[in-house]
Design an enzyme around this catalytic site. Sequence first.
Site, short mmCIF file in Angstrom:
data_model
loop_
_atom_site.label_atom_id
_atom_site.label_comp_id
_atom_site.label_asym_id
_atom_site.label_seq_id
_atom_site.Cartn_x
_atom_site.Cartn_y
_atom_site.Cartn_z
N ASP A 16 -4.18 7.58 8.81
CA ASP A 16 -4.55 6.76 9.96
C ASP A 16 -4.48 5.27 9.61
O ASP A 16 -4.69 4.90 8.45
CB ASP A 16 -5.97 7.14 10.41
CG ASP A 16 -6.28 6.66 11.82
OD1 ASP A 16 -5.35 6.31 12.56
OD2 ASP A 16 -7.48 6.63 12.18
N ARG A 29 3.58 -2.07 16.69
CA ARG A 29 3.05 -0.83 16.11
C ARG A 29 4.15 -0.02 15.41
O ARG A 29 3.91 0.62 14.40
CB ARG A 29 2.41 0.05 17.20
CG ARG A 29 1.11 -0.49 17.76
CD ARG A 29 0.58 0.45 18.85
NE ARG A 29 0.20 1.76 18.32
CZ ARG A 29 -0.99 2.01 17.76
NH1 ARG A 29 -1.88 1.06 17.66
NH2 ARG A 29 -1.27 3.20 17.31
N ASN A 64 -2.00 13.06 20.28
CA ASN A 64 -1.07 11.93 20.20
C ASN A 64 0.03 12.00 21.27
O ASN A 64 0.69 11.00 21.55
CB ASN A 64 -0.44 11.82 18.80
CG ASN A 64 -1.38 11.35 17.71
OD1 ASN A 64 -1.19 11.65 16.53
ND2 ASN A 64 -2.43 10.58 18.06
#
Length: 256
Positions: A16, A29, A64
């Site tokens: 993570d 990102r 996700n």
Amino acid sequence: MDETPAVPFHIAIIMDGNGRWAQARGLMRALGHRAGAEAVRRTVEAGRELGVRVLTLYAFSWENWDRPAEEIRGLMDLLVEFLKAETPRLRANQIRLQAIGRLEELPHRARATLQQVIDDTASGDAMTLVLALSYGGRQELVDAARRIAALVREGRLLPEHITEAHIASHLYTADLPDPDLIIRTSGEMRVSNFLLWQSSYAELYVTPTLWPDFTKAELAEAIAAYQHRERRFGRSQPSPRQDEAIGPAGRRQVVG
Ligand code: IPE
Ligand code: IPE
Ligand code: MG
């Protein structure tokens, strides 16, 4: 008796912090995920060098799928690129690839590439690398319940004969031992639907390090911390042989 503390046979990592790593640098990102893939490559190599036998990496959770389509597309492209680039190294290091999760939900190209690399690395016997993709612990238990219920409906299993071993053998991890150590990066103190059944007696290690910054030194630190833990498995004394007491839930015998 061998006094050297055992390296955890199976380490599972919740990778993570890619987004925060990128954000801290003013980057997209996607670049955090790319740096995360590089950390995967390093960690696989480190795990192999440190003597880990099974390394499970939580790469994409069931939840996700709720991320923006563009981020998902980027992650799936990165997965394909990573798998293709890493195959020679996996083969050279005798690392066998496996995958757990609702793999049928993956885009065709990702699924096909994954299967290709699983086939191409099948003879690797130094370490098993397990990618958790489209994976959720609750979904895994639902899928197991459906398969066991089907056996009961077909008259091949009586409800009162269902044991821990039956459940374990219908999970995606049927052929894998339970994790000994679960590492989570980026400091979050939660399991996020990872290996819910299999983690019942895993040791937990949380580091504030963001996944793209994770190194071999940090993996070694997590292993050292594990080696100082006292695993009891519910007993009043520590288990004498940590590595023997584990195994898949299905293999543990209830005594007495
Ligand atoms: C982990 O990093 C990678 C995946 C879950 C695919 P994140 O993308 O969750 O990064 P943060 O948590 O936003 O920092
Ligand atoms: C967990 O990370 C899933 C993976 C590492 C693949 P998330 O970033 O999705 O978890 P939450 O949302 O912080 O719990
Ligand atoms: Mg996250």
